[in-house]
Design an enzyme around this catalytic site. Structure first.
Site, mmCIF file in Angstrom:
data_model
loop_
_atom_site.group_PDB
_atom_site.id
_atom_site.type_symbol
_atom_site.label_atom_id
_atom_site.label_comp_id
_atom_site.label_asym_id
_atom_site.label_seq_id
_atom_site.Cartn_x
_atom_site.Cartn_y
_atom_site.Cartn_z
ATOM 1 N N ALA A 234 0.813 -1.223 0.000
ATOM 2 C CA ALA A 234 0.000 0.000 0.000
ATOM 3 C C ALA A 234 0.848 1.275 0.000
ATOM 4 O O ALA A 234 0.333 2.356 -0.296
ATOM 5 C CB ALA A 234 -0.935 -0.004 1.206
ATOM 6 N N CYS A 378 18.294 -13.690 12.550
ATOM 7 C CA CYS A 378 17.632 -13.714 13.852
ATOM 8 C C CYS A 378 17.814 -12.343 14.506
ATOM 9 O O CYS A 378 18.631 -11.545 14.052
ATOM 10 C CB CYS A 378 18.182 -14.807 14.746
ATOM 11 S SG CYS A 378 19.862 -14.535 15.212
HETATM 12 P P1 NAD Z 1 4.863 -6.923 -3.012
HETATM 13 O O1 NAD Z 1 4.670 -5.832 -3.986
HETATM 14 O O2 NAD Z 1 5.888 -7.974 -3.282
HETATM 15 O O3 NAD Z 1 3.484 -7.718 -2.793
HETATM 16 C C1 NAD Z 1 2.235 -7.097 -2.586
HETATM 17 C C2 NAD Z 1 1.152 -8.159 -2.784
HETATM 18 O O4 NAD Z 1 -0.113 -7.592 -2.456
HETATM 19 C C3 NAD Z 1 1.066 -8.652 -4.228
HETATM 20 O O5 NAD Z 1 1.178 -10.066 -4.259
HETATM 21 C C4 NAD Z 1 -0.298 -8.172 -4.682
HETATM 22 O O6 NAD Z 1 -0.910 -9.041 -5.606
HETATM 23 C C5 NAD Z 1 -1.077 -8.097 -3.393
HETATM 24 N N1 NAD Z 1 -2.223 -7.173 -3.434
HETATM 25 C C6 NAD Z 1 -2.218 -5.896 -3.879
HETATM 26 N N2 NAD Z 1 -3.438 -5.354 -3.734
HETATM 27 C C7 NAD Z 1 -4.221 -6.308 -3.176
HETATM 28 C C8 NAD Z 1 -5.580 -6.331 -2.755
HETATM 29 N N3 NAD Z 1 -6.367 -5.265 -2.889
HETATM 30 N N4 NAD Z 1 -6.053 -7.471 -2.214
HETATM 31 C C9 NAD Z 1 -5.266 -8.581 -2.071
HETATM 32 N N5 NAD Z 1 -3.981 -8.598 -2.448
HETATM 33 C C10 NAD Z 1 -3.464 -7.469 -2.983
HETATM 34 O O7 NAD Z 1 5.120 -6.221 -1.629
HETATM 35 P P2 NAD Z 1 5.886 -6.826 -0.351
HETATM 36 O O8 NAD Z 1 7.326 -6.870 -0.583
HETATM 37 O O9 NAD Z 1 5.187 -8.075 0.088
HETATM 38 O O10 NAD Z 1 5.640 -5.666 0.716
HETATM 39 C C11 NAD Z 1 4.344 -5.407 1.244
HETATM 40 C C12 NAD Z 1 4.369 -4.147 2.083
HETATM 41 O O11 NAD Z 1 5.084 -4.358 3.304
HETATM 42 C C13 NAD Z 1 5.069 -2.979 1.402
HETATM 43 O O12 NAD Z 1 4.334 -1.803 1.606
HETATM 44 C C14 NAD Z 1 6.387 -2.912 2.079
HETATM 45 O O13 NAD Z 1 6.960 -1.633 2.006
HETATM 46 C C15 NAD Z 1 5.999 -3.290 3.482
HETATM 47 N N6 NAD Z 1 7.147 -3.763 4.255
HETATM 48 C C16 NAD Z 1 6.997 -4.035 5.568
HETATM 49 C C17 NAD Z 1 8.070 -4.468 6.324
HETATM 50 C C18 NAD Z 1 7.971 -4.738 7.768
HETATM 51 O O14 NAD Z 1 8.964 -4.989 8.406
HETATM 52 N N7 NAD Z 1 6.820 -4.732 8.337
HETATM 53 C C19 NAD Z 1 9.298 -4.652 5.738
HETATM 54 C C20 NAD Z 1 9.427 -4.383 4.410
HETATM 55 C C21 NAD Z 1 8.354 -3.949 3.688
#
Ligand code: NAD
Length: 521
Positions: A234, A378
């Site tokens: 997002a 880890c």
């Molecule tokens: P990505 O782009 O690889 O995957 C996103 C997935 O979401 C895709 O498979 C897509 O098909 C799916 N998707 C999109 N819209 C959708 C909807 N409306 N309904 C269902 N599925 C939908 O992204 P990613 O690498 O998995 O990262 C996800 C998010 O997590 C990013 O915003 C990233 O910045 C964030 N992130 C979080 C952390 C953390 O530590 N919490 C670390 C890195 C990244």
């Protein structure tokens, strides 16, 4: 090269590693030029990489980093999606995410450990239980990061239902056994979930569907997951969140035809999902945002209470960051899984008091399939990281390991990131947006002689929202490597302790007192 291994990267053809459009190099020409320079780089030279493009090799000295990287940095006034992606389209910059453009991504194991650690902490704090047996989570997104959610949940003995609009994303997770079952309908998915919860049996279920359809439907059916979250990409609405009513291909076409109308449709869908999460929260589900800017996007979509959903860092991760603990990783440059297993055994011998760490290592050995070069991750704290580094360097020197080990970490760490929607949300002293710390962290790691050091903008939470830094130290068995390890792996988590002490976290004081650094009196 490992970041772009087809087993590791999400879309290697386009040099995209993970997290929306997080890339390892600007384009294939620049990739070729980087590799060519690395091959001929001298021991007293440093290569500069400007947003995925090599721009110079300068004379330095043997203890200086071999590579310095800056990705996606942009003067604050211009740090908007519109300006950044326009510059990117003109070939002037690159989005490096966190570990994509800094060359220490290790596949989904990285986020798996983070998700495991977050859910374990949630379980302790919300349910007062060490595992999530008999509880279920609803989430979305099975991409590079999000794909870790189902396995993290089952490693903690719980049940996960994760939806993704992209059938390929679900199939990929099924192939690597991150997901146990793929359901054909929401009815079937919920049936599987309820049966497993009832029997307190760990299970993960994937469903091809749009979160904006499924979450409101879950509310309508009076279902109440114990935990609800979202990990679609997002942060990058143009590409990372597919609006309901469209397949992946239809979305690409709609985006191309009329970007403004497309974006409005994305906002409307995301708003529906956010309202459903808030409704579930009111019914008692534990809701949290997992670092993907979901709440800010929901607010843009007119969901005024979006920030009633808490971020995961202040609640579940900050207590670890405050003592210099964070996600730490190592990669076997030999390509031999046995090197990682040898290090696992060394941890079991040397870190006997860390029962939580050893539980993770045991589970990781059983459940994690290596992607690309074998690696392990880890959470390790201040003090432990340096000790670990010296032990590994000795193993390389003594021939117990077949080749050097690259030791690094995520930028999502104790002292290396300013990110008010995520890592530095709700800092005790209000210093959420102060970005001096990640810059000091990178400068300190250069001064400490890390092998490569990077500073990035926008990782995790998107352009305008974060500044962060990374490092890697290569343990090649030499005495020089011991010097680098002794400085970099002490100083890097050390500045995390100093940053949290400065922000008023009392738990940092004891670590700082015992630390091999000084806080000015
Ligand atoms: P990505 O782009 O690889 O995957 C996103 C997935 O979401 C895709 O498979 C897509 O098909 C799916 N998707 C999109 N819209 C959708 C909807 N409306 N309904 C269902 N599925 C939908 O992204 P990613 O690498 O998995 O990262 C996800 C998010 O997590 C990013 O915003 C990233 O910045 C964030 N992130 C979080 C952390 C953390 O530590 N919490 C670390 C890195 C990244």
């Amino acid at each position: 090269m490992n970041n772009l291994d087809p087993e590791v990267a999400r879309d290697p053809q386009h040099l995209i590693v993970y997290g929306g459009r997080g890339k390892a190099a600007r384009n294939w020409t620049e990739y070729g030029r980087i590799v060519q320079e690395l091959r001929r780089l001298g021991d007293e030279e440093t290569l500069l990489v400007q947003s995925g493009k090599p721009v110079g090799v300068f004379p330095t000295h043997s203890m200086a980093p071999r590579v310095l990287i800056a990705n996606a940095l942009i003067v604050p006034h211009w740090a908007t999606d519109e300006v950044f992606w326009d510059l990117e389209a003109r070939g002037l910059t690159m989005f490096g995410q966190m570990t994509a453009g800094s060359w220490i991504y290790i596949g989904t194991q990285g986020i798996l450990q983070g998700s495991y650690e977050t859910l374990a902490s949630l379980s302790r704090l919300e349910f007062h239980t060490p595992t999530l047996a008999g509880r279920w989570m609803l989430s979305a997104g099975l991409g590079e990061m999000g794909g870790a959610q189902p396995l993290a949940m089952t490693m903690l003995e719980g049940v996960a239902l994760v939806v993704d609009v992209d059938p390929a994303a679900i199939q990929r997770r099924r192939r690597t056994e991150y997901i146990d079952r793929v359901a054909d309908s929401l009815d079937e998915a919920l049936e599987l979930v309820h049966a497993a919860v009832c029997e307190r049996r760990a299970l993960s279920v994937g469903l091809v569907a749009n979160a904006a359809d499924v979450y409101p439907e879950v509310v309508r059916r009076h279902e109440r997951p114990d935990i609800v979250s979202d990990q679609t990409a997002a942060h990058d609405l143009m590409i990372g969140y597919i609006p309901n009513g469209l397949s992946i291909t239809e979305a690409a076409e709609a985006r191309r035809r009329d970007p403004t109308a497309y974006l409005a449709r994305v906002h409307a869908s995301l708003g529906e999902e956010a309202r459903a999460i808030l409704a579930l929260q009111k019914l008692g589900s534990v809701a949290f945002e997992y670092g993907n800017t979901f709440r800010a996007r929901a607010l843009e979509a007119g969901v005024l209470e979006a920030f009633d959903i808490p971020g995961y860092v202040p609640k579940y991760i900050r207590p670890l960051f405050a003592v210099g603990s964070g996600p730490f990783r190592w990669v076997a440059l030999s390509g031999e899984p046995e090197d990682i297993h040898q290090i696992d055994r060394m941890l079991e011998r040397e870190f006997t008091d860390r029962t939580d760490l050893l539980r993770w290592i045991r589970l990781a050995r059983e459940k994690v399939r290596f992607q690309g070069l074998p690696a392990r991750i880890c959470y390790m704290a201040y003090g432990e990281r340096e000790r670990f580094g010296h032990l590994v360097n000795a193993m390389v020197r003594d021939g117990e390991l077949r080749a050097p080990i690259a030791i690094g970490r995520d930028h999502h760490d104790t002292g290396s990131v300013a990110s008010p929607y995520r890592e530095t949300e709700a800092m005790r002293d209000g210093s959420d947006a102060i970005a001096d710390w990640p810059i000091l962290n990178a400068l300190l790691n250069v001064a400490s002689g890390a092998s490569w050091v990077s500073v990035h903008h926008g990782g995790g939470v998107g352009i305008g929202n974060s500044i962060h830094a990374g490092l890697v130290v290569v343990a090649d068995g030499s005495s020089d490597a011991d010097l680098r390890i002794g400085r970099a792996l002490n100083n890097d988590p050390g500045i995390g302790v100093a940053r949290h002490l400065d922000a008023g976290y009392a738990e940092s004081a004891g670590v700082a007192r015992r630390g091999r650094f000084r806080i000015p009196g």
